[in-house]
Design an enzyme around this catalytic site. Structure first.
Site, PDB file in Angstrom:
ATOM      1  N   ASN A 218      14.840   1.705   8.031  1.00 15.98           N
ATOM      2  CA  ASN A 218      13.620   2.042   8.740  1.00 15.98           C
ATOM      3  C   ASN A 218      13.443   3.555   8.834  1.00 15.98           C
ATOM      4  O   ASN A 218      14.407   4.315   8.740  1.00 15.98           O
ATOM      5  CB  ASN A 218      13.657   1.453  10.152  1.00 15.98           C
ATOM      6  CG  ASN A 218      12.283   1.390  10.786  1.00 15.98           C
ATOM      7  OD1 ASN A 218      11.311   1.061  10.123  1.00 15.98           O
ATOM      8  ND2 ASN A 218      12.195   1.712  12.055  1.00 15.98           N
ATOM      9  N   ASP A 315       5.121   0.410   5.211  1.00 16.02           N
ATOM     10  CA  ASP A 315       5.589   0.922   6.499  1.00 16.02           C
ATOM     11  C   ASP A 315       6.859   0.199   6.943  1.00 16.02           C
ATOM     12  O   ASP A 315       7.380  -0.649   6.254  1.00 16.02           O
ATOM     13  CB  ASP A 315       4.471   0.773   7.532  1.00 16.02           C
ATOM     14  CG  ASP A 315       3.248   1.587   7.146  1.00 16.02           C
ATOM     15  OD1 ASP A 315       3.256   2.801   7.384  1.00 16.02           O
ATOM     16  OD2 ASP A 315       2.301   1.008   6.590  1.00 16.02           O
ATOM     17  N   ASP A 316       7.360   0.561   8.114  1.00 18.66           N
ATOM     18  CA  ASP A 316       8.596   0.012   8.667  1.00 18.66           C
ATOM     19  C   ASP A 316       9.798   0.453   7.817  1.00 18.66           C
ATOM     20  O   ASP A 316       9.983   1.634   7.585  1.00 18.66           O
ATOM     21  CB  ASP A 316       8.517  -1.512   8.792  1.00 18.66           C
ATOM     22  CG  ASP A 316       7.419  -1.957   9.761  1.00 18.66           C
ATOM     23  OD1 ASP A 316       6.824  -1.088  10.406  1.00 18.66           O
ATOM     24  OD2 ASP A 316       7.158  -3.159   9.869  1.00 18.66           O
ATOM     25  N   SER A 317      10.581  -0.478   7.310  1.00 19.47           N
ATOM     26  CA  SER A 317      11.853  -0.123   6.656  1.00 19.47           C
ATOM     27  C   SER A 317      11.636   0.285   5.198  1.00 19.47           C
ATOM     28  O   SER A 317      12.217  -0.277   4.279  1.00 19.47           O
ATOM     29  CB  SER A 317      12.824  -1.301   6.732  1.00 19.47           C
ATOM     30  OG  SER A 317      13.098  -1.630   8.066  1.00 19.47           O
ATOM     31  N   TRP A 318      10.812   1.310   5.002  1.00 22.21           N
ATOM     32  CA  TRP A 318      10.448   1.709   3.638  1.00 22.21           C
ATOM     33  C   TRP A 318      11.259   2.900   3.129  1.00 22.21           C
ATOM     34  O   TRP A 318      11.075   3.329   1.996  1.00 22.21           O
ATOM     35  CB  TRP A 318       8.960   2.051   3.578  1.00 22.21           C
ATOM     36  CG  TRP A 318       8.598   3.337   4.254  1.00 22.21           C
ATOM     37  CD1 TRP A 318       8.284   3.508   5.556  1.00 22.21           C
ATOM     38  CD2 TRP A 318       8.520   4.631   3.652  1.00 22.21           C
ATOM     39  NE1 TRP A 318       8.021   4.832   5.819  1.00 22.21           N
ATOM     40  CE2 TRP A 318       8.163   5.541   4.658  1.00 22.21           C
ATOM     41  CE3 TRP A 318       8.729   5.102   2.356  1.00 22.21           C
ATOM     42  CZ2 TRP A 318       8.005   6.904   4.410  1.00 22.21           C
ATOM     43  CZ3 TRP A 318       8.569   6.463   2.126  1.00 22.21           C
ATOM     44  CH2 TRP A 318       8.209   7.339   3.144  1.00 22.21           C
TER      45      TRP A 318
END
Length: 723
Positions: A218, A315-318
């Site tokens: 993340n 987005d998030d855990s990119w």
């Protein structure tokens, strides 16, 4: 507008089957998806729609994570500073941090990775002068200097995955379990993930697309224990949360040198994307990226083996996914999904090297918004929010198309907001119309290329570090937003690119914008004389240069702006009080500010900016006489300085004129540009379609000069008109 279907992803919800199918028809959906906290029943999955299933692979199996706590993700934290009152100081490591998110790593030897610093002198305290008490969770340093400030860099284990944590707290999920993120670098974790995904694919035959949310790590998000001031550190581009002991050891073995905790902590600034990255940090990013792509490809291949497609949510855990990184195509993703609030995020998604580009719109179907404001709750107005977001995104979609749009969250919340349902049906039809035009041909674009120069280059195309609402003060974020809807070609390069390859072919204008020392202005890169020489030659030979805030700023060789001889302006940091500064009068009726003469009144002054040359034209100045906008001819080229930039309709028009002036193309305003800057247009020549949009909530009249003559258009609030 004609009602059409397709290219729309609907968030469905078990228990609301009738509503799901009703809204799928109303919005013209061809795909139904689940969301975090919802699932789809057979009545939905077998209704004839494509099915997206959301997977966050790092937190998919809580039981396995609980049984393998030694394989949870970790990161370095810096303790709160403590002032020593004697030659001994004791520091409570987790003081101020959210203890539901972090626990201290008590498994690995702290002397291997931790560091204690005298932050007054900047010196590290030797390992033999400090001890860790695992029961008290404190570090005590001895033989130190009284009244100096001390901190500890230590490894923390994250026991609550951040997106789950945010959703849990935002939606008051009560006693639902706290999900945890495992680290895929461990071989045991990789085997479990592959086995879990293989089993999942077999058990979900109706799924047509696996939506990875996202991959493994993340963005950095460290919470405090103060609910009124949660963010200790939040950065959508930082690799700060990728540092498990195994990764650190493997990196050292591969490179022959070690990353230290201070490489990530950076005296409490951490690895902020706003900071110029060190060579050591760039090496770590490359190391992580290579692993994420390598193991990520195995998961994608497994999904493909079941005849399903694999999309990734940006987005998030990119972290490590990097859509503009050179390895991104190696994943083999079929699609990229990006949540969007504004235009530059739409452009970011649209330009990525992948087959399908999809935008997930806001507002998200949650009761409350980003900061707890009501959205789908009493007092909320989701229709107003949706219209504001659509206006921002629509102008970008006139320039660069995407393939799909959609929503996420809890569909049942829309039941009390029929006006929102009607509005989204209109947006969906409007999007499909614009997509049809873009599939036919590309819209008219002004010749030339605008090149944005900063420390990250292509890797951070269209984005700085998060959404516009998170860092509204960053000039380049605002410039990106304004440029996202302008009829111009835009490219992003780094200083290394400039020195190695020169400017891209066709470059007409270079933009350098940011505060001194930031990654966006460039910091240490301006100590390279080759950078200065190449840009100086470019302008002297006919190119354009636009600098914003503190462009080319580093104090060196008697200058603060290293391009001061080109701009004709510099900044005095109180060391040049005795040097000559040219007096000036503000020029009236300048071409650049012709449409927006009042805009400079809202610009932020940069104290100490002064004229170095008599031929600099001051187009606007602050009340105390500090230049806000200057223009200068340099050799055959032109240079423009702006003290600040905040996006908006007026600012976007000024930026367009600035780009055209800097590129010697004032005539560019005479063709397919709206006379009223509150409106914008795009012309699709091959199909002879002129799209005109109203960016405001008021009726507007505008004129456009086309190849066939002038066209007058009246637009209702927020309306799109096709000529």
């Amino acid at each position: 507008m004609e009602h059409t279907t397709g290219s729309f992803t609907l968030p469905g919800e078990a228990g609301y089957e009738d509503l799901t199918l009703q809204m799928a028809k109303k919005w013209g959906a061809d795909v139904i998806r689940d969301s975090d906290g919802t699932h789809l029943s057979d009545a939905i999955t077998k209704a004839g729609y494509g099915i997206y299933s959301t997977i966050c692979i790092i937190r998919a199996d809580l039981d396995w994570a609980r049984a393998n706590m030694d394989k949870l993700q970790q990161n370095f934290l810096m303790s709160e500073p403590v002032t020593a009152e004697s030659d001994t100081v004791t520091i409570d490591l987790l003081s101020g941090f959210f203890r539901q998110q972090f626990i201290i790593n008590k498994t690995d030897n702290p002397k291997e990775f931790w560091q204690v610093f005298d932050r007054t002198s900047g010196e590290e305290v030797p390992c033999d002068q400090w001890t860790f008490d695992p029961e008290a969770e404190t570090v005590t340093a001895t033989g130190i200097t009284p009244w100096h400030i001390y901190t500890v860099n230590f490894l923390a284990v994250r026991i609550w995955e951040e997106i789950s944590m945010y959703n849990h707290i935002t939606n008051n999920w009560g006693d639902r379990p706290h999900l945890m993120a495992v680290d895929p670098r461990y071989p045991e974790t990789q085997k479990h993930m592959l086995d879990w995904l293989d089993n999942w694919c077999r058990q979900n035959p109706d799924t047509t697309v696996v939506r990875f949310t996202s991959m493994f790590y993340n963005f950095a998000w460290f919470w405090s224990d103060d609910p009124k001031n949660r963010d200790v550190f939040s950065d959508w581009g930082s690799y700060a949360m990728t540092t498990t002991p195994l990764a650190l050891r493997e990196f050292a073995k591969e490179k022959g040198w070690k990353m230290t905790s201070e490489d990530f902590v950076n005296a409490g600034e951490y690895t902020s994307t706003h900071n110029v990255p060190s060579e050591r940090y760039l090496a770590w990013m490359d190391f992580i990226n290579r692993f994420v792509v390598s193991f990520g490809r195995k998961l994608v291949d497994l999904v493909h083996s079941y005849g399903k497609k694999a999309y990734v949510f940006y987005d998030d855990s990119w972290i490590g996914v990097e859509p503009y990184g050179r390895r991104f195509p190696e994943f083999g993703f079929d699609g990229l999904i990006k949540c969007v609030f504004n235009g530059f995020e739409a452009r970011l998604c649209a330009g990525a090297d992948v087959k399908v580009h999809e935008l997930r719109f806001h507002p998200y179907l949650f009761p409350t918004g980003l900061v707890g404001e009501p959205t789908f709750a009493p007092g909320g107005n989701p229709t107003l929010e949706a219209s504001q977001y659509w206006v921002n995104v629509r102008r970008a979609l006139l320039r660069e198309p995407v393939d799909r749009i959609g929503l996420g969250g809890y569909l049942h919340l829309v039941q009390d907001f029929p006006d929102f349902c009607d509005y989204m049906a209109k947006v969906a039809d409007e999007f499909r119309m614009l997509k049809k035009f873009n599939q036919s041909c590309r819209p008219y674009t002004i010749p030339g290329k605008v090149v944005v120069l900063h420390s990250w280059g292509k890797l951070r195309s269209w984005i700085c570090s998060g959404h516009l609402h998170e860092h509204p003060e960053v000039d380049l974020t605002n410039i990106n937003e304004s440029m996202s809807g302008l009829p111009i070609h835009v490219e992003f390069i780094s200083f290394d690119d400039l020195v190695r390859d020169g400017l891209p072919e066709g470059t007409s204008v270079v933009i350098n914008a940011g505060a001194a020392g930031s990654a966006w202005s460039g910091g240490r890169h301006w100590e390279d004389s080759e950078v200065i020489a190449r840009l100086t030659a470019f302008v002297a030979q006919g190119g354009g240069l636009i600098g914003v805030n503190e462009p080319s700023a580093v104090s060196r060789n008697g200058r603060f702006f290293q391009m001061a001889e080109v701009f004709g302006v510099d900044r005095d940091l109180a060391t040049k009080k005795c040097l000559r500064k040219y007096h000036f009068t503000v020029e009236k009726n300048s071409w650049i500010l012709q449409d927006t003469p009042d805009l400079p009144a809202s610009m932020k002054e940069v104290d100490g900016v002064y004229l170095k040359a008599p031929d600099v034209k001051v187009l606007a100045a602050a009340a105390d006489g500090t230049p806000l906008v200057t223009a200068r001819a340099f050799g055959k080229g032109r240079a423009l300085y702006l003290s600040s930039f905040r996006t908006g309709l007026e600012a976007s028009r000024m930026l367009l004129r600035a780009i055209l002036w800097a590129s010697h193309n004032e005539g560019g305003m005479d063709r397919y540009i709206c006379s009223n800057y509150r409106t914008e247009c795009a012309y699709y020549g091959d199909i002879a379609k002129l799209v005109v949009i109203n960016d405001t909530g008021d009726p507007q009249d505008t004129e456009i000069t086309t190849d066939s003559g002038k066209v007058s258009v009246h637009l209702k609030p927020f309306e799109t008109v096709i000529q």
